[in-house]
Scaffold this motif. Structure first.
Motif, PDB file in Angstrom:
ATOM      1  N   THR A 265       3.100  -0.390  -1.225  1.00  0.00           N
ATOM      2  CA  THR A 265       3.430  -0.724   0.167  1.00  0.00           C
ATOM      3  C   THR A 265       2.993   0.386   1.109  1.00  0.00           C
ATOM      4  OG1 THR A 265       5.569   0.386   0.315  1.00  0.00           O
ATOM      5  CG2 THR A 265       5.560  -1.797  -0.702  1.00  0.00           C
ATOM      6  N   GLY A 266       2.712   0.015   2.320  1.00  0.00           N
ATOM      7  CA  GLY A 266       2.420   1.012   3.359  1.00  0.00           C
ATOM      8  C   GLY A 266       1.276   0.566   4.246  1.00  0.00           C
TER       9      GLY A 266
ATOM     10  N   GLU B 163      -0.598   2.312   5.968  1.00  0.00           N
ATOM     11  CA  GLU B 163      -1.732   3.241   5.936  1.00  0.00           C
ATOM     12  C   GLU B 163      -2.566   3.109   4.662  1.00  0.00           C
ATOM     13  OE1 GLU B 163       1.197   3.757   4.884  1.00  0.00           O
ATOM     14  OE2 GLU B 163       1.511   5.633   3.805  1.00  0.00           O
TER      15      GLU B 163
ATOM     16  N   ASP C  98       3.991  -2.611   6.014  1.00  0.00           N
ATOM     17  CA  ASP C  98       5.381  -2.287   6.335  1.00  0.00           C
ATOM     18  C   ASP C  98       5.898  -3.321   7.324  1.00  0.00           C
ATOM     19  OD1 ASP C  98       5.453   0.034   4.714  1.00  0.00           O
ATOM     20  OD2 ASP C  98       4.390   1.158   6.256  1.00  0.00           O
TER      21      ASP C  98
ATOM     22  N   GLY D  23       7.842   3.102   0.597  1.00  0.00           N
ATOM     23  CA  GLY D  23       8.800   2.333   1.382  1.00  0.00           C
ATOM     24  C   GLY D  23      10.240   2.441   0.924  1.00  0.00           C
TER      25      GLY D  23
ATOM     26  N   ASP E  57      10.531   2.217   6.113  1.00  0.00           N
ATOM     27  CA  ASP E  57      10.747   2.099   4.675  1.00  0.00           C
ATOM     28  C   ASP E  57      11.629   0.881   4.440  1.00  0.00           C
ATOM     29  OD1 ASP E  57       9.197   4.290   3.862  1.00  0.00           O
ATOM     30  OD2 ASP E  57      10.782   5.658   4.490  1.00  0.00           O
TER      31      ASP E  57
HETATM   32 MG    MG Z   1       5.280   4.032   3.238  1.00  0.00          MG
END
Ligand code: MG
Ligand code: AMP
Length: 430
Positions: free
Chosen positions: A194-195, A197, A237, A260, A267
């Protein structure tokens, strides 16, 4: 949105590990398959393997030399008459069936010791002239012979269900005529990173984007633990898409998520799981790296192939375990080893085993703040009784380069503030 679970579920390393081991002891795979011996390395045995005959099947000479009656060597020097030669393989048809007093057989390593003989003298301790051999040393009955059935009796258990097949287990199976083995089907382990970026390895990358490395380290670790990695698309996210992907991951036998799970505003993993009425066993462990690690269980939407042992509930309601591993790459790798591995091993059918530590002498003094059990990248060196370990300088839990220069994790107990150079210290080899 549902409130995230309380952050008071932060356990000591030992307590968190115990919780995982406890749940791991309650899961097991349900299906198995048959594989050829050459393709069985690393798989988990689903059937017991027993001895099809005594091992060894005959009293076996462990030396090249002479098969004797130990009684004949009481008065030294003793001379015996050579009445034949026995090599590994079928006995020569002309060979006398039995050794009588005053006689000896020349015998090779691995050959069956003839009736009447009760010891084998190494060739080095004899001198031979034509059909006579002279012995300069006594011998005890049984020396240089492995008795029939001494290694295993016919019908006895050699390898139990739950054994991971390594070279010696595979050799043992081969030695009792098993060219195919029943092994457990590998559990499918969903990996969800996850993320916002995070981007794929091959993607065009922006200056503040980060390439996904965790899915790759996890895929390797999952395979090493006996599972089959199933990589999901990267989750943003954003709760809706994240939930969709979590639900997709819960179709598999276990879900591993990375990133996250910290306390940041974005998160969202715990929030989304809380919304799905997941049960949390811990939401943190007092460790470094990897403090925000999450372990829990939710209800499955799908029909995974693996069941809780003894469960008779319909497939739809089978619980699915998940781990939320912190996103920092070294934290991901370490928390996998400490917590996810035992669960995946159990799902793959492997018998439980404790986390193993080696010990080595600390090269240079360590000072830390107490309160966390630390598993820090280190280098184990030296040899024989001179094992030494030292920390690898690192920039913290995002430093994959430092981790890849290390060959173990040095363990600092949570109550230590200072460890002097020269002290024996635990390490996890990896
Ligand atoms: Mg993250
Ligand atoms: P998070 O746990 O989401 O707060 O992420 C912690 C750090 O790990 C951030 O610097 C992330 O960019 C990084 N990170 C998260 N996921 C990955 C990933 N799949 N591969 C590499 N780095 C990651």
């Amino acid at each position: 949105m549902a409130a995230p679970p309380t952050h008071s579920l932060v356990l000591s390393f030992e307590a968190a590990r115990r919780v995982v081991e406890d749940h791991a002891s309650r899961v097991s795979p349900t299906s198995h398959e048959t594989v050829a011996l050459l393709h069985s390395a690393g798989r988990i045995l689903a059937e017991p393997v027993t001895a099809d005959r005594d091992i060894p099947p005959f009293p076996r000479s462990t030396r090249d030399g002479y098969a004797v009656r130990a009684d004949d060597l009481k008065n030294l020097p003793a001379q015996l008459k050579v009445i034949g030669e026995i090599k590994a393989g079928p006995l020569p048809a002309a060979a006398p069936p039995k050794l009588n007093p005053g006689e000896t057989f020349s015998i090779m390593t691995g050959a069956p010791v003839p009736h009447g003989a009760d010891a084998v003298v190494m060739i080095e301790y004899t001198s031979r002239q034509n059909e006579r051999v002279e012995f300069a040393k006594e011998i005890a009955p049984g020396e240089n012979i492995v008795a029939q059935g001494a290694e295993a009796k016919r019908g006895s258990l050699l390898l139990d269900r739950g054994t991971r097949l390594n070279e010696s287990a595979i050799a043992l199976a081969a030695s009792v005529g098993k060219s195919r083995l029943q092994v457990f089907v590998r559990p499918r382990i969903a990996i969800l990173t996850t993320g916002d970026e995070i981007v794929d390895v091959d993607a065009e990358i922006g200056p503040t984007q980060i390439r996904n490395s965790n899915s790759y380290s996890l895929a390797v670790q999952v395979q090493q633990a006996g599972g089959e990695p199933v990589l999901l698309p990267i989750a943003p996210d954003e709760p809706r898409r994240l939930r969709e992907l979590i639900e997709q991951g819960l179709q598999e036998d276990l879900l591993l998520m990375t990133g996250g799970v910290s306390m940041g505003r974005y998160d969202l993993v715990e929030q989304v799981l809380a919304e799905m009425h997941a049960e949390f066993f811990f939401t943190g462990a007092k460790i470094q790296p990897g403090r925000p690690v999450v372990f829990g269980r939710t209800r499955s939407r799908g029909s995974g192939r693996l069941a809780r042992s003894g469960a008779s509930a319909p497939l739809e309601s089978l619980p699915k375990y998940f781990f939320g591993l912190p996103g920092n790459p070294v934290s991901t790798m370490v928390t996998f080893e400490l917590f996810a591995r035992p669960m995946i091993e159990a799902l793959s059918g492997m018998s439980p085993h404790p986390l193993l530590f080696l010990h080595a002498r600390l090269k240079s003094e360590i000072r830390v703040k107490p309160g966390l059990t630390r598993f820090l990248p280190a280098i184990l060196s030296g040899q024989y009784e001179d094992s030494q370990v030292e920390l690898v300088p690192w920039q913290g839990s995002g430093d994959i380069a430092a981790r890849s220069r290390s060959n173990c994790l040095l363990v600092i107990p949570s109550d230590r503030e200072q460890i002097p150079a020269g002290e024996w210290i635990a390490v996890v080899p990896r």
